[in-house]
Design a protein around this motif. Structure first.
Motif, mmCIF file in Angstrom:
data_model
loop_
_atom_site.group_PDB
_atom_site.id
_atom_site.type_symbol
_atom_site.label_atom_id
_atom_site.label_comp_id
_atom_site.label_asym_id
_atom_site.label_seq_id
_atom_site.Cartn_x
_atom_site.Cartn_y
_atom_site.Cartn_z
ATOM 1 N N UNK A 41 1.007 -1.265 0.169
ATOM 2 C CA UNK A 41 0.240 0.006 -0.022
ATOM 3 C C UNK A 41 0.497 1.304 -0.264
ATOM 4 N N UNK A 42 1.924 1.232 -0.292
ATOM 5 C CA UNK A 42 3.053 2.309 -0.357
ATOM 6 C C UNK A 42 3.847 2.171 -1.316
ATOM 7 N N UNK A 43 4.453 2.731 -1.605
ATOM 8 C CA UNK A 43 4.850 3.406 -2.705
ATOM 9 C C UNK A 43 6.694 4.226 -2.573
ATOM 10 N N UNK A 100 2.482 7.461 1.712
ATOM 11 C CA UNK A 100 2.038 6.472 2.477
ATOM 12 C C UNK A 100 0.038 6.967 2.632
ATOM 13 N N UNK A 101 -0.432 5.843 2.327
ATOM 14 C CA UNK A 101 -2.094 6.109 2.088
ATOM 15 C C UNK A 101 -2.121 7.073 3.544
ATOM 16 N N UNK A 102 -3.847 8.016 3.178
ATOM 17 C CA UNK A 102 -3.671 8.111 4.543
ATOM 18 C C UNK A 102 -4.095 7.206 6.401
ATOM 19 N N UNK A 103 -4.531 6.318 5.630
ATOM 20 C CA UNK A 103 -4.294 5.682 7.387
ATOM 21 C C UNK A 103 -3.330 4.491 7.687
ATOM 22 N N UNK A 104 -2.299 5.160 6.949
ATOM 23 C CA UNK A 104 -0.967 5.108 7.328
ATOM 24 C C UNK A 104 0.357 5.962 7.735
ATOM 25 N N UNK A 105 -0.796 7.324 8.183
ATOM 26 C CA UNK A 105 -0.149 7.858 7.954
ATOM 27 C C UNK A 105 0.987 8.509 9.162
ATOM 28 N N UNK A 106 0.655 7.885 10.578
ATOM 29 C CA UNK A 106 0.950 7.312 11.778
ATOM 30 C C UNK A 106 2.047 6.939 11.758
ATOM 31 N N UNK A 107 2.781 6.634 10.928
ATOM 32 C CA UNK A 107 3.924 5.181 10.643
ATOM 33 C C UNK A 107 5.247 6.415 10.578
ATOM 34 N N UNK A 108 4.721 7.858 9.875
ATOM 35 C CA UNK A 108 5.866 8.737 9.898
ATOM 36 C C UNK A 108 6.514 8.721 10.714
ATOM 37 N N UNK A 109 7.787 8.660 10.932
ATOM 38 C CA UNK A 109 8.438 9.375 12.092
ATOM 39 C C UNK A 109 10.560 9.396 11.974
ATOM 40 N N UNK A 132 9.246 12.251 3.370
ATOM 41 C CA UNK A 132 7.969 10.723 3.274
ATOM 42 C C UNK A 132 6.812 12.112 3.362
ATOM 43 N N UNK A 133 5.473 11.434 1.843
ATOM 44 C CA UNK A 133 4.908 12.471 1.843
ATOM 45 C C UNK A 133 3.067 11.092 2.383
#
Length: 506
Positions: free
Chosen positions: A459-461, A473-482, A502-503
């Motif tokens: 789901x990422x690219x 990252x798709x919106x539902x995985x946005x919290x993975x940004x770190x 990271x976008x």
């Protein structure tokens, strides 16, 4: 939940263990395999040097003493097969038994002990099964297969899965030693006479010569030790033909006991080394191959390969082994498979070109990327490198093996070489090393995204936009940004002179 401890959960499912007993002119060997597979794994391996071939060339009979040693070994082997739970036992006999007047009598006793029929291989059969063994272990082989036993030498052409012309010659180590009366000079002459007129061998000129057999493996082991070779894996060990020729000449003209590093060869094997070298020297002179490639697989593995259904024979043995390792050792085999597609996209985005062979290696490295997860975090890289470097993989040469080990090492330790031996790094070309480093850095990003959980990475690219490597990252995985993920992405980007970002897609 109670789990039976009779068999480890780390065993692959199948119909059960299969075994091969190879009654050769020098040794009797039992090999038990976990199951019938394109990438067979050895459960048990034992040999007894019975020397059945000694004296057959002069007396035409198996000696009572050698036969007794062999039969005692076979009683032990039969018991071991019963204990392990072997569901299929294959037994073959080769030159010594085939050529002896009392060979059939001996085989009757063998069949009584083992409770199954023994297949007496003709010279043509031996050549064919040896070729199948090389096909089983080498990915798309192209050259001449040579199988040197105690009683005979089999030579056969192989191209991919096609087996061509093959002949057998009475040049096995024991037979040659006896025929020459212990004279190496005479042995060289006998080999030359036997191969005189073998013009068909010219079809191997400029191609590989695949060497099978214990004596030739011992020669390779000695060559490895003398040259300080950093990887102690015989299978796919390659020597340029000119160098192999000079090495054989040294062996045939030296006092074996005084050779440097001779201790790496068993004392039982040492007396036959110069005879094996004499045969290889003459074969090289007539075939004129590009290189000598050692094969750890031969008649036994050829027999197993022959038992496989056609749809399994065409499978890639390296990829098969990679899938099995992922199944046994990865946190998620599905996640390992998903990494193959994700890293293919990453390489495309970063404009890293790959040959078909390099794609095959990258696929395997993804399947192996998580096999060290149970180790202490500080040692996962080293342990993975050690496992992959020395694993019983087939279908991969030593530069390819180094690529696999380095890629997974970099995935854990980062793109640094300080802890690696210079010799091991040099096994892979600069091109392969750079691709292994790129793959390792890509995997470091991927694992921080997924935590090894399946169904996420696809789901990422990655994309390159105006000199910046973007991880999307798709919106539902946005919290993975770190911060940690950003650092790993930045390190990958810097390898290509790019910035990183990271976008989170809206």
């Amino acid at each position: 939940m109670m789990v039976s401890d009779d068999a480890a959960p780390g065993r692959l499912p199948g119909e059960g263990a299969v075994a091969v007993i190879d009654i050769g002119s020098n040794s009797i060997r039992l090999v038990v395999y976990e199951r019938l597979s394109r990438a067979p794994t050895v459960l048990f391996n034992e040999k007894v040097l019975a020397g059945l071939g000694r004296g057959v060339g002069t007396t035409n009979r198996l000696s009572d003493e050698a036969a007794d040693v062999a039969l005692r070994a076979l009683m032990r082997f039969r018991q071991l097969c019963d204990q392990i739970g072997v569901v299929k036992l294959l037994i073959v006999a080769t030159a010594a038994v085939r050529d002896a007047e009392n060979g059939r009598e001996f085989l009757n006793r063998v069949e009584d002990i083992c409770g199954t029929t023994v297949k007496m291989l003709t010279g043509k059969d031996e050549a064919y099964q040896s070729a199948l063994g090389v096909i089983a272990g080498m990915w798309k082989p192209d050259g001449i297969v040579g199988d040197l036993g105690g009683g005979s030498l089999e030579l056969v052409s192989v191209t991919g899965r096609e087996i061509g012309k093959g002949l057998t010659y009475p040049l096995g180590g024991i037979r040659l030693q006896e025929a020459a009366g212990g004279s190496i000079k005479k042995a060289v002459a006998l080999v030359g006479e036997a191969l005189e007129g073998a013009d068909w061998l010219s079809i191997g000129t400029g191609r590989a010569f695949y060497a099978v057999g214990g004596t030739w493996r011992s020669l390779a082991r000695l060559h490895m030790a003398q040259t300080g070779y950093p990887l102690h894996v015989i299978d796919h060990y390659s020597i340029e033909a000119d160098e192999a020729l000079e090495f054989c000449k040294v062996i045939t003209h030296s006092d074996i006991g005084a050779l440097d590093c001779i201790e790496v060869v068993s004392k039982q094997r040492r007396p036959l080394l110069p005879y094996g070298a004499a045969v290889l020297e003459q074969v090289i002179r007539r075939v004129r191959p590009s290189r000598i490639v050692m094969s750890a697989l031969g008649v036994r593995e050829g027999l197993l390969y022959d038992q496989l259904p056609e749809e399994e024979k065409i499978l890639d043995p390296l990829l098969t082994a990679g899938h099995e390792f992922a199944l046994l050792r990865a946190r998620s085999p599905r996640h390992a498979r998903e990494l193959v597609t994700w890293t293919e996209n990453a390489f495309s985005v970063l404009e890293v070109e790959e040959t078909d062979e390099e794609k095959r290696l990258r696929t395997t490295a993804c399947l192996l990327a998580d096999i060290g997860w149970r180790a202490h975090p500080e040692y996962r890289g080293e342990q993975s490198l050690s496992i992959i470097s020395n694993a019983a993989f087939t279908g991969v040469d030593h530069p390819g093996r180094a690529y696999l080990a380095l890629a997974v090492y970099y995935r854990h330790a980062g793109p640094f070489d300080e802890a690696l031996s210079p010799g091991f790094r040099e096994l892979a070309s600069l091109r392969l090393k750079e691709r292994a480093r790129t793959l390792g850095a890509s995997l470091r990003v991927a694992y921080l995204i997924t935590g090894s959980a399946p169904g996420i990475i696809g789901r990422t690219g990655l994309a390159v936009v105006d000199g910046t490597l973007e991880l999307r990252l798709p919106p539902e995985l946005g919290a993975l940004d770190g911060e940690r993920l950003a650092k790993r992405l930045s390190r990958l980007a810097k390898m290509f002179g790019l910035n990183a970002a990271i976008r989170v897609l809206s």
